[in-house]
Design a protein around this motif. Structure first.
Motif, mmCIF file in Angstrom:
data_model
loop_
_atom_site.group_PDB
_atom_site.id
_atom_site.type_symbol
_atom_site.label_atom_id
_atom_site.label_comp_id
_atom_site.label_asym_id
_atom_site.label_seq_id
_atom_site.Cartn_x
_atom_site.Cartn_y
_atom_site.Cartn_z
ATOM 1 N N PHE A 410 51.729 38.638 34.469
ATOM 2 C CA PHE A 410 50.648 38.585 35.237
ATOM 3 C C PHE A 410 50.333 37.235 35.941
ATOM 4 C CE2 PHE A 410 49.384 41.738 32.013
ATOM 5 C CZ PHE A 410 48.660 42.689 32.750
ATOM 6 N N PHE A 411 50.311 37.194 37.294
ATOM 7 C CA PHE A 411 50.174 36.216 38.112
ATOM 8 C C PHE A 411 50.056 36.486 39.588
ATOM 9 C CE2 PHE A 411 54.778 36.710 38.429
ATOM 10 C CZ PHE A 411 55.024 36.234 39.682
ATOM 11 N N GLN A 412 49.782 35.573 40.451
ATOM 12 C CA GLN A 412 49.529 35.868 42.007
ATOM 13 C C GLN A 412 50.457 35.109 42.998
ATOM 14 O OE1 GLN A 412 45.344 35.238 42.862
ATOM 15 N NE2 GLN A 412 45.535 37.425 43.645
ATOM 16 N N HIS A 413 50.891 34.016 42.909
ATOM 17 C CA HIS A 413 51.511 33.129 43.690
ATOM 18 C C HIS A 413 52.728 32.797 43.286
ATOM 19 C CE1 HIS A 413 47.018 32.487 44.376
ATOM 20 N NE2 HIS A 413 47.388 32.824 45.620
ATOM 21 N N TYR A 414 53.820 32.916 44.334
ATOM 22 C CA TYR A 414 55.129 32.210 44.178
ATOM 23 C C TYR A 414 55.703 31.917 45.312
ATOM 24 C CZ TYR A 414 56.594 37.042 45.621
ATOM 25 O OH TYR A 414 56.818 38.306 46.115
ATOM 26 N N LEU A 415 56.772 31.174 45.554
ATOM 27 C CA LEU A 415 57.734 30.702 46.338
ATOM 28 C C LEU A 415 59.240 31.136 46.147
ATOM 29 C CD1 LEU A 415 57.583 29.143 49.150
ATOM 30 C CD2 LEU A 415 58.427 27.291 48.236
ATOM 31 N N PRO A 623 43.600 51.280 34.582
ATOM 32 C CA PRO A 623 43.214 50.175 35.435
ATOM 33 C C PRO A 623 44.333 49.638 36.603
ATOM 34 C CG PRO A 623 44.020 48.992 33.498
ATOM 35 C CD PRO A 623 44.312 50.489 33.446
ATOM 36 N N LEU A 624 43.769 48.819 37.829
ATOM 37 C CA LEU A 624 44.414 48.459 38.928
ATOM 38 C C LEU A 624 44.592 47.047 38.527
ATOM 39 C CD1 LEU A 624 46.246 48.637 41.597
ATOM 40 C CD2 LEU A 624 43.896 48.085 42.570
ATOM 41 N N VAL A 625 45.977 46.550 38.118
ATOM 42 C CA VAL A 625 45.827 44.959 37.486
ATOM 43 C C VAL A 625 46.586 44.159 38.327
ATOM 44 C CG1 VAL A 625 45.453 45.998 35.305
ATOM 45 C CG2 VAL A 625 47.798 45.546 36.393
ATOM 46 N N ASN A 626 46.506 42.956 37.914
ATOM 47 C CA ASN A 626 47.151 41.601 38.752
ATOM 48 C C ASN A 626 46.296 41.732 40.112
ATOM 49 O OD1 ASN A 626 49.415 39.872 38.101
ATOM 50 N ND2 ASN A 626 49.579 40.255 40.351
ATOM 51 N N ILE A 627 44.941 41.544 39.856
ATOM 52 C CA ILE A 627 44.138 41.366 41.215
ATOM 53 C C ILE A 627 42.788 40.527 40.835
ATOM 54 C CG2 ILE A 627 43.151 43.735 40.778
ATOM 55 C CD1 ILE A 627 43.157 44.269 43.616
ATOM 56 N N GLU A 628 42.532 40.163 41.834
ATOM 57 C CA GLU A 628 40.938 39.301 41.931
ATOM 58 C C GLU A 628 40.117 40.562 42.346
ATOM 59 O OE1 GLU A 628 42.101 34.753 42.167
ATOM 60 O OE2 GLU A 628 41.728 35.886 44.054
#
Length: 673
Positions: A410-415, A623-628
């Motif tokens: 689980f996380f949101q941001h990456y480069l 659930p729909l996950v990995n989301i705010e």
């Protein structure tokens, strides 16, 4: 002063030319009582007469200077001030400029009463964490209640070749001070002495009505300073519901330019990598696997489990990874090294992948931060396979399964470490499988209950459960399951304080199967329960099953003003049957009640099957996950969870007792419904 240390790690010296220059007379002038300071003392708050902090950055060093004077009116504060630790990195020096106290109007130098030790900061070395950090332990003798302690010191980090990234880029985050302290004067200065321009972004500052202001970005050229200067200052941020204001300072750049800076460093490493040359034995094993799915699984398993994870804090200060041939030969490496080796192996078997930069600890804030490579502290691998995207942490151990069955991160941001990249956001996710799939029955005959439960765990849950069964003894595990059913079957409300082992007789738990490819771990729990009915104060008997794990209280109770709710639950499926040799009330509300929830962020259904002697509940949660959860949707989301908690997370059945009076009581209950 007792000097038993290595002089490279600390010294006693004057402040640098860019720092403050305060003499003793000025110190005494600054430490003056006022109506504001007396008010803080009356409220039992310790008081800082002044704090002057300076962050200085150049192309050769980063330095932090602080001069502060604060009261020691609280015993706990006195204790903390008497013994403190300062951790310094490699090539970082802690410099003491002044240690004094103002006692009854007299300034007393405490350097002579100070004992300093230098210790290795290696408390995690047994776990593969290597660091040349040193802990400077400072003990000041004869500090007294109601002293005013004056500390003036600096930390200077001189860059080496290993710090090439910090030489090239600057990053510093100023955070508004702890709300406990009251300051007569609070001053912070950021001094840019680098050739490159530094941007700074003010975030989560508020207006007089406590509304969050729009972020503000400004710039500092070489020689320019940013200053915060406040008098009679207390930070009134409600840390339980608000984010403290902060300022992000970073070398002016954008994600595209940063990706173009970092990509050639990794490309240079990849250009030297030929798996056939440095790992012929591994290549032979890969070639002998005919299935692409199994090849991919073997590649991930090999790097995760056969290459030791060594976190070298000094190496992590830069971004140049170890060559994969060395990682393979030495069978160890940090996250960069392991991720690079995994990508080289994936390139060989023809699976598309990329190394990506992440920071799980500050993931929420990355969207607010200025672009900087120094934001990231971890490296993982992004894999594109069969039209799906997966993320693999090469440092993870004891993870199993074909790629679609492995643990989810689980996380949101990456480069991505590729040219011309922007910061990317990981997509929301729906599990294709049930993370928990449980089928249970409590069957009661002659007032004896036989409880049986079979549970299959998958993905992260399977990985965790394997470790749990491996690392804990059987008795502790059984007690854990007994305790779970003690509350789930509502025995805590009619026999609280009873030893659970005396309730759940002959409890057993065993592993039924462990499918490493499907990453499914199945267990079975059994026990015998004498007197299995819950009995209320009026001697009515019930069988109950209510699993409070299905009530997501962190969603129902979430109250933060600034942070959005992070949705990261698992798919869960349950079937539980309560059966008895007695008649039950087949019309009771909690027996027949069902619900269907189709919220945009989760689907929840509870269905019942009722007979004259039993009740079965079927619960399916997706659930729909990995989301705010956006603010506009959150109250509907919260209310949907309230609906789950309104007796839709289980089933209860009422026993119809024999006898005329019981039949009359039952008829009366039906009448008044």
């Amino acid at each position: 002063m007792e000097n038993i240390i290595q002089p490279d790690h600390y010294k006693i010296d004057k402040p640098a030319s860019w720092a403050a220059n305060i003499d003793d007379n000025q110190l005494v002038e600054y430490i003056q009582e006022s109506d504001f300071s007396r008010q803080q003392t009356e409220e039992g708050r310790d008081y800082c007469f002044f704090l002057d902090k300076i962050y200085y950055t150049s192309d050769q060093e980063n330095s932090e200077y602080a001069c502060m004077a604060y009261t020691l009116n609280e015993p706990s504060n006195l204790e903390r001030a008497s013994v403190t630790d300062v951790v310094v990195e490699e090539n970082e020096t802690y410099i003491i400029h002044r240690i004094s106290v103002l006692r009854e109007g007299v300034l007393v130098d405490k350097i002579a009463d100070t004992k300093i030790k230098v210790l290795d900061s290696e408390n995690q070395s047994g776990g593969g964490v290597l660091s040349s950090n040193k802990k400077i332990n400072i003990t000041i003798k004869d500090l007294r209640l109601y002293d005013v302690l004056i500390m003036e010191d600096s930390r200077v980090k001189v860059f080496t070749e290993r710090d090439f990234l910090r030489k090239e880029f600057s990053k510093f985050v100023w955070i508004s001070p702890d709300s406990y302290w009251a300051y007569g004067n609070y001053k912070f200065t950021f001094f840019n002495d680098r050739e490159k321009t530094i941007a700074y972004k003010k975030t989560f500052f508020r207006d007089e009505e406590e509304n969050v202001l729009e972020p503000e970005i400004n710039y500092l050229k070489k020689g320019e300073k940013f200053i915060i200067d406040k008098q009679n200052y207390i930070n009134y941020v409600d840390s339980n519901r608000e984010i403290s204001s902060y300022i992000d300072f970073a070398t002016e750049s954008n994600w595209n330019d940063l990706s173009n800076y970092i990509a050639p460093i990794y490309d240079d490493i990849f250009s030297k990598a030929s798996l056939k040359d440095f790992a012929p034995a591994l290549v032979e094993k890969l070639d002998n696997i005919s299935s692409k799915d199994e090849q991919l699984q073997f590649a991930i398993d090999y790097v995760q489990n056969h290459i030791n994870y060594i976190y070298n804090a000094d190496e992590m200060n830069g971004h140049k990874p170890q060559e994969p041939s060395l990682t393979y030969e030495n069978k160890q490496g940090d996250c960069k090294a392991k991720s690079v080796l995994l990508k080289v192996v994936l390139d060989y078997i023809g699976v598309d992948s990329a190394v990506v930069l992440v920071n799980f600890n500050t993931d929420y804030y990355i969207k607010y931060y200025l672009p900087s490579l120094l934001t990231f502290n971890h490296v993982i691998v992004k894999i594109n396979y069969k039209d799906e995207t997966y993320f693999i942490d090469a440092t993870t151990r004891d993870e199993f399964g074909l790629i679609e069955n492995r643990g989810y991160i689980f996380f949101q941001h990456y480069l991505e470490v590729k040219p011309n990249q922007d910061l990317q956001i990981k997509k929301p996710h729906r599990f294709a499988y049930n993370c928990i799939d449980e089928k249970s029955e409590l069957k009661v005959q002659n007032n004896i209950g036989e409880l049986t439960s079979i549970t299959t765990y998958k993905g992260n849950r399977a990985n965790y459960m394997r470790k749990y069964f491996k690392n804990n003894n059987k008795r502790e595990i059984i007690d854990s399951w007994n305790s779970y059913y003690f509350y789930t079957l509502n025995y805590n409300n009619d026999r609280n304080g009873t030893d659970v082992r005396s309730i759940f007789k002959d409890a057993k738990i065993e592993i039924i199967s462990d499918n490493k490819q499907l990453n499914e771990y199945t267990i079975q729990y059994k026990s015998t329960i004498e007197n299995p009915y819950f009995t209320d104060s009026e001697k009515n008997r019930f069988l109950m099953y209510f699993d409070r794990n299905l009530i997501k209280n962190n969603a129902r109770d979430f109250m933060h003003k600034d942070i959005l709710f992070w949705h990261n639950f698992d798919n869960e499926k349950y079937e539980f049957t309560l059966s008895t040799d007695l008649k039950i009330d087949t019309d009771e509300k909690f027996t027949v009640q069902e619900c269907t929830i189709n919220n945009p962020y989760f689907d929840f259904t509870s269905r019942k099957k009722i007979t004259k002697n039993s009740g079965t509940i079927f619960i399916d949660y997706k659930p729909l996950v990995n989301i705010e959860i956006p603010n506009a949707d959150f109250e509907d989301f919260r209310n949907a969870h309230h609906t789950v908690s309104d007796s839709n997370f289980g089933i209860g059945i009422d026993i119809l007792e024999e006898g005329l009076m019981n039949r009359l009581k039952f008829s009366f209950k039906k009448f008044i419904k």
